[in-house]
Design an enzyme around this catalytic site. Sequence first.
Site, PDB file in Angstrom:
ATOM      1  N   THR A   1     -15.936  -5.068   3.056  1.00 43.72           N
ATOM      2  CA  THR A   1     -15.985  -5.139   4.522  1.00 43.72           C
ATOM      3  C   THR A   1     -16.199  -3.773   5.167  1.00 43.72           C
ATOM      4  OG1 THR A   1     -13.600  -5.201   4.403  1.00 43.72           O
ATOM      5  CG2 THR A   1     -14.700  -7.261   4.931  1.00 43.72           C
TER       6      THR A   1
ATOM      7  N   ASN B   1     -18.522  -7.277 -21.237  1.00 44.66           N
ATOM      8  CA  ASN B   1     -17.470  -7.097 -22.239  1.00 44.66           C
ATOM      9  C   ASN B   1     -16.299  -6.288 -21.684  1.00 44.66           C
ATOM     10  OD1 ASN B   1     -16.459  -7.279 -25.033  1.00 44.66           O
ATOM     11  ND2 ASN B   1     -16.692  -5.041 -24.935  1.00 44.66           N
ATOM     12  N   THR B   2     -16.594  -5.197 -21.002  1.00 45.13           N
ATOM     13  CA  THR B   2     -15.519  -4.332 -20.492  1.00 45.13           C
ATOM     14  C   THR B   2     -14.713  -5.051 -19.415  1.00 45.13           C
ATOM     15  OG1 THR B   2     -16.920  -2.441 -20.965  1.00 45.13           O
ATOM     16  CG2 THR B   2     -15.064  -2.048 -19.505  1.00 45.13           C
TER      17      THR B   2
ATOM     18  N   ARG C   1      -3.792 -10.850  11.658  1.00 49.51           N
ATOM     19  CA  ARG C   1      -2.863 -10.180  12.568  1.00 49.51           C
ATOM     20  C   ARG C   1      -2.261 -11.176  13.539  1.00 49.51           C
ATOM     21  NH1 ARG C   1      -2.967  -6.761   9.510  1.00 49.51           N
ATOM     22  NH2 ARG C   1      -3.327  -4.548   9.716  1.00 49.51           N
TER      23      ARG C   1
ATOM     24  N   ASP D   1      -4.943  -6.292  -7.537  1.00 51.37           N
ATOM     25  CA  ASP D   1      -6.195  -6.052  -6.780  1.00 51.37           C
ATOM     26  C   ASP D   1      -6.874  -4.790  -7.310  1.00 51.37           C
ATOM     27  OD1 ASP D   1      -8.136  -5.993  -4.790  1.00 51.37           O
ATOM     28  OD2 ASP D   1      -6.799  -5.151  -3.282  1.00 51.37           O
ATOM     29  N   LEU D   2      -7.433  -4.890  -8.526  1.00 54.88           N
ATOM     30  CA  LEU D   2      -8.066  -3.707  -9.129  1.00 54.88           C
ATOM     31  C   LEU D   2      -9.591  -3.809  -9.125  1.00 54.88           C
ATOM     32  CD1 LEU D   2      -5.652  -2.969 -12.140  1.00 54.88           C
ATOM     33  CD2 LEU D   2      -5.553  -2.119  -9.797  1.00 54.88           C
ATOM     34  N   LYS D   3     -10.124  -4.942  -8.688  1.00 50.01           N
ATOM     35  CA  LYS D   3     -11.580  -5.118  -8.481  1.00 50.01           C
ATOM     36  C   LYS D   3     -12.410  -4.645  -9.664  1.00 50.01           C
ATOM     37  CE  LYS D   3     -11.182  -4.567  -3.434  1.00 50.01           C
ATOM     38  NZ  LYS D   3      -9.800  -4.051  -3.284  1.00 50.01           N
ATOM     39  N   PHE D   4     -12.257  -5.307 -10.806  1.00 53.15           N
ATOM     40  CA  PHE D   4     -13.006  -4.901 -12.010  1.00 53.15           C
ATOM     41  C   PHE D   4     -14.507  -5.049 -11.788  1.00 53.15           C
ATOM     42  CE2 PHE D   4      -9.085  -6.844 -14.204  1.00 53.15           C
ATOM     43  CZ  PHE D   4      -8.383  -5.649 -14.113  1.00 53.15           C
TER      44      PHE D   4
ATOM     45  N   LYS E   1       0.726  -7.887  -3.329  1.00 57.02           N
ATOM     46  CA  LYS E   1      -0.548  -7.345  -3.812  1.00 57.02           C
ATOM     47  C   LYS E   1      -0.362  -5.905  -4.270  1.00 57.02           C
ATOM     48  CE  LYS E   1      -4.135  -6.044  -1.040  1.00 57.02           C
ATOM     49  NZ  LYS E   1      -4.742  -4.780  -1.519  1.00 57.02           N
TER      50      LYS E   1
ATOM     51  N   GLN F   1      -7.972  -2.670  11.337  1.00 60.51           N
ATOM     52  CA  GLN F   1      -8.691  -3.924  11.093  1.00 60.51           C
ATOM     53  C   GLN F   1      -9.504  -4.268  12.331  1.00 60.51           C
ATOM     54  OE1 GLN F   1      -8.918  -5.394   8.298  1.00 60.51           O
ATOM     55  NE2 GLN F   1      -7.036  -5.150   7.117  1.00 60.51           N
TER      56      GLN F   1
ATOM     57  N   ARG G   1       0.645  -4.104   6.816  1.00 52.47           N
ATOM     58  CA  ARG G   1       1.426  -3.365   7.805  1.00 52.47           C
ATOM     59  C   ARG G   1       2.210  -4.195   8.820  1.00 52.47           C
ATOM     60  NH1 ARG G   1      -3.644   0.417   8.674  1.00 52.47           N
ATOM     61  NH2 ARG G   1      -4.535  -1.593   8.049  1.00 52.47           N
TER      62      ARG G   1
ATOM     63  N   ASP H   1       0.843  -1.199   0.000  1.00 50.04           N
ATOM     64  CA  ASP H   1       0.000   0.000   0.000  1.00 50.04           C
ATOM     65  C   ASP H   1       0.874   1.244   0.000  1.00 50.04           C
ATOM     66  OD1 ASP H   1      -2.514  -1.294  -0.109  1.00 50.04           O
ATOM     67  OD2 ASP H   1      -2.257  -1.906   1.966  1.00 50.04           O
TER      68      ASP H   1
ATOM     69  N   ASP I   1     -17.827  -3.942 -14.172  1.00 54.62           N
ATOM     70  CA  ASP I   1     -18.393  -3.216 -15.314  1.00 54.62           C
ATOM     71  C   ASP I   1     -19.253  -4.192 -16.095  1.00 54.62           C
ATOM     72  OD1 ASP I   1     -18.717  -1.324 -17.505  1.00 54.62           O
ATOM     73  OD2 ASP I   1     -16.884  -0.370 -16.769  1.00 54.62           O
ATOM     74  N   ILE I   2     -19.724  -3.798 -17.261  1.00 51.60           N
ATOM     75  CA  ILE I   2     -20.508  -4.726 -18.076  1.00 51.60           C
ATOM     76  C   ILE I   2     -19.603  -5.892 -18.493  1.00 51.60           C
ATOM     77  CG2 ILE I   2     -22.158  -2.996 -18.897  1.00 51.60           C
ATOM     78  CD1 ILE I   2     -20.528  -2.886 -21.528  1.00 51.60           C
TER      79      ILE I   2
END
Length: 242
Positions: free
Chosen positions: A122, A71-72, A184, A63-66, A36, A193, A214, A14, A68-69
């Site tokens: 979360t 096709n995209t 942890r 970790d881009l969490k797509f 990540k 967390q 962390r 991060d 969309d529709i």
Amino acid sequence: MKLKAKDRLIVALDYKTLDEVKDIVNEIGDAVSTYKVGLELFLNTRGEAVDYLHSIDKKVFLDLKFHDIPNTTTMASMFANKQEVFMFNVHAGGGPTMMRSVADMLKENSSDSIAIAVTVLTSFTEEEAAAHFKSDLNISGLANHWAIETKESGLHGVVCSPLEAKKIKELCGENFYTICPGVRPLWAASNDQKRIMTPKIAVENGADFLVVGRPITKSENPVHAAKLILEEIEAGLKIINS
Ligand code: C5P
């Protein structure tokens, strides 16, 4: 599922800059093989963090969490597949048609990438989820329902709390991957967390991959911290394999 302790640890980078990434990844060295890369790092480095990690033979969880529709999302997933990332994710909220389209594309391309889904973020409280989703299900009911949809769509696993991993394995099968943040060790600060588990207990509870940031990256001795966590994962594996 025969994953070794080192294969199960994913360290969250991060950060904003490539220099910070190079410093911490060089310091950690051989102790960790998978990192990540999330939206913050990917966007700020214009994707260069992924190339850098691959250039030094590290595996990447993109970790881009797509979301969309179909096709995209499938075209975005094709990018992840072309980069040969170890793992990437989509939002289960995009629905089964979207997830099936991604799964079919991966099959057609004989992809080795693990494609997983994020269920309910979360950050939602029960009250917020009830008001937003207008569902009879509570958060864990929704997360379980979307995990089943993910599995039926042909994707490979979900991000979940280690507290939910056991139930998800029961519902979706032993080979359906559970990727768990919120881990942890007892010696680390919980930071922000809230619902946490130690690495050993997370593995005992069905967590396949542990995402830890962390406790390692902010440690005074990141290599030692990573090694202690790997020892705990090993201890959890001994228990589940005995
Ligand atoms: O530093 P820490 O171990 O809390 O980092 C955990 C990583 O996992 C962060 O990158 C965080 O954004 C991510 N994550 C999370 N909880 C989720 C999903 C992702 O902590 N439910």
